[in-house]
Design a protein around this motif. Structure first.
Motif, PDB file in Angstrom:
ATOM      1  N   GLU A  34       0.690  -1.349  -0.037  1.00  0.00           N
ATOM      2  CA  GLU A  34      -0.139   0.082   0.099  1.00  0.00           C
ATOM      3  C   GLU A  34       1.050   1.262   0.070  1.00  0.00           C
ATOM      4  OE1 GLU A  34      -1.934  -0.311   3.595  1.00  0.00           O
ATOM      5  OE2 GLU A  34      -3.361  -2.122   3.042  1.00  0.00           O
ATOM      6  N   PRO A  35       0.731   2.299  -1.102  1.00  0.00           N
ATOM      7  CA  PRO A  35      -0.163   2.361  -1.935  1.00  0.00           C
ATOM      8  C   PRO A  35       0.209   1.414  -3.254  1.00  0.00           C
ATOM      9  CG  PRO A  35       0.761   4.150  -2.244  1.00  0.00           C
ATOM     10  CD  PRO A  35       1.229   3.577  -0.770  1.00  0.00           C
ATOM     11  N   ILE A  47       6.144   2.976   0.848  1.00  0.00           N
ATOM     12  CA  ILE A  47       5.015   1.859   0.897  1.00  0.00           C
ATOM     13  C   ILE A  47       5.153   1.234   1.872  1.00  0.00           C
ATOM     14  CG2 ILE A  47       5.298   1.815  -1.722  1.00  0.00           C
ATOM     15  CD1 ILE A  47       7.111  -0.493  -1.445  1.00  0.00           C
ATOM     16  N   ASP A 135      -6.015   3.056  -8.889  1.00  0.00           N
ATOM     17  CA  ASP A 135      -6.176   1.858  -8.183  1.00  0.00           C
ATOM     18  C   ASP A 135      -6.812   2.207  -6.829  1.00  0.00           C
ATOM     19  OD1 ASP A 135      -3.145   2.980  -7.815  1.00  0.00           O
ATOM     20  OD2 ASP A 135      -3.763   2.440  -5.732  1.00  0.00           O
ATOM     21  N   PRO A 136      -7.100   3.332  -6.282  1.00  0.00           N
ATOM     22  CA  PRO A 136      -7.933   3.315  -5.120  1.00  0.00           C
ATOM     23  C   PRO A 136      -9.396   2.689  -5.331  1.00  0.00           C
ATOM     24  CG  PRO A 136      -6.983   5.437  -5.561  1.00  0.00           C
ATOM     25  CD  PRO A 136      -6.659   4.554  -6.844  1.00  0.00           C
ATOM     26  N   ILE A 222      -7.705   7.970   1.328  1.00  0.00           N
ATOM     27  CA  ILE A 222      -6.853   6.874   1.496  1.00  0.00           C
ATOM     28  C   ILE A 222      -5.405   7.693   1.680  1.00  0.00           C
ATOM     29  CG2 ILE A 222      -5.558   4.994   0.124  1.00  0.00           C
ATOM     30  CD1 ILE A 222      -8.784   6.266  -1.440  1.00  0.00           C
ATOM     31  N   SER A 224      -1.277   7.637   1.906  1.00  0.00           N
ATOM     32  CA  SER A 224      -0.241   6.869   1.053  1.00  0.00           C
ATOM     33  C   SER A 224       0.541   6.165   2.069  1.00  0.00           C
ATOM     34  CB  SER A 224       0.904   8.013   0.519  1.00  0.00           C
ATOM     35  OG  SER A 224       1.420   8.739   1.413  1.00  0.00           O
ATOM     36  N   ASN A 257      -5.440  10.771  -0.853  1.00  0.00           N
ATOM     37  CA  ASN A 257      -5.840  10.632  -2.129  1.00  0.00           C
ATOM     38  C   ASN A 257      -7.514  10.452  -1.519  1.00  0.00           C
ATOM     39  OD1 ASN A 257      -3.195   8.942  -2.803  1.00  0.00           O
ATOM     40  ND2 ASN A 257      -4.046   9.893  -4.697  1.00  0.00           N
ATOM     41  N   GLU A 267      -5.808  14.275  -5.507  1.00  0.00           N
ATOM     42  CA  GLU A 267      -4.604  13.778  -4.566  1.00  0.00           C
ATOM     43  C   GLU A 267      -4.065  15.259  -4.072  1.00  0.00           C
ATOM     44  OE1 GLU A 267       0.062  12.467  -5.528  1.00  0.00           O
ATOM     45  OE2 GLU A 267      -1.632  11.343  -6.372  1.00  0.00           O
TER      46      GLU A 267
END
Length: 277
Positions: A34-35, A47, A135-136, A222, A224, A257, A267
């Motif tokens: 993630e992400p 990540i 992709d979210p 979401i 990061s 995001n 974003e």
């Protein structure tokens, strides 16, 4: 006297093998990265790798002590080693994506201290500069959104021109359901300065598009890195979404995001997060 036993520590299962050798234990597995999508990195993006692993342990019943043989680990993206900023052997690692990786799909590899490894071959996608992230996850409930309503029908005319050549429908109003394409993007007000983990601060997100001012739905947030609460904000007011949120993540750079029910995203800028004291 020490005897072999089984135990549970956090998310990772501890298992003792007769030889105690690493090869007697199963390989770890990467559960999630993630992400999953980031821009081609011109800055230090982090990540979070979530994994399952089994470790050796012994139980000394006489001393009522448990000896869990858990260490740290290393992370690679393709063949480039990442800098690990946090490694929790119970199932979470945070690493900085190496500079210089090109756009496309990249593998993430985890290696434990005892040499056991896990690889996720298509774990991370780096998108070209300017390409929108997709992709979210898409919300199932984005408020009053409807993909198939073309607006009210008045006297047999639907958003067009009547038999006499005069417009009968000026288009959807503020009370009409939103349609795909009515909102095309979301823009965050700049998040300035340093923020503190687990300490509330406010954000503002603006809808953009032909009917941005009519948007009264909800957005999913979401982070990061780490977690953000609440994960869903709204309803928004005339296309403006104000919210007070709390981020829980280790110190470092982070961004937010947003995504609505149609998959339209936004974003924020990248800002610094410091630990809670």
């Amino acid at each position: 006297m020490k005897r072999a036993g089984l135990g549970m520590v956090g998310l990772a299962v501890l298992a003792w093998a007769c030889t105690g050798a690493p090869e007697s234990l199963p390989q770890p597995t990467i559960v999630a990265v993630e992400p999953a999508t980031l821009p081609v990195n011109t800055k230090n993006d982090d990540i979070t790798i979530r994994f399952d692993a089994r470790y050796a342990m012994t139980v000394d019943y006489g001393a009522e002590k448990v000896d869990a043989r858990m260490g740290s680990g290393r992370i690679w993206v393709d063949e480039e080693e990442a800098t690990v900023t946090r490694f929790d052997p119970t199932g979470v690692a945070i690493a900085t994506v190496p500079q210089g990786l090109g756009a496309g799909v990249h593998a993430v590899r985890l290696r434990l201290d005892d040499g056991r490894e896990a690889v996720s071959k298509e774990a991370l996608t780096l998108r070209p500069p300017g390409q929108e992230a997709v992709d979210p996850p898409i919300l199932e409930d984005g408020g009053v959104l409807m993909a198939t309503d073309a607006g009210p029908i008045i006297k047999g005319f639907d958003g067009g021109v009547g038999d006499g050549g005069e417009p009968e429908d000026a288009g959807p109003g503020a009370e009409d359901p939103m349609r795909e394409g009515d909102v095309t993007a979301y823009v965050f007000d700049p998040i300035e300065g340093t923020r503190i983990s687990r300490t509330a601060f406010t954000i503002t997100v603006h809808a953009q598009g032909p009917r941005a001012g009519h948007f009264q739905g909800s957005l999913e947030l979401i982070a990061s890195r780490g977690t953000v609460k609440p994960a869903k904000i709204g309803p928004c007011d005339s296309g403006v979404c104000n919210a007070t949120i709390i981020l829980d993540a280790p110190a470092g750079n982070v961004h937010l995001n947003s995504v609505d029910a149609f998959g339209v995203t936004g974003e924020s800028n990248t800002f610094r997060l410091e630990p809670y004291k």
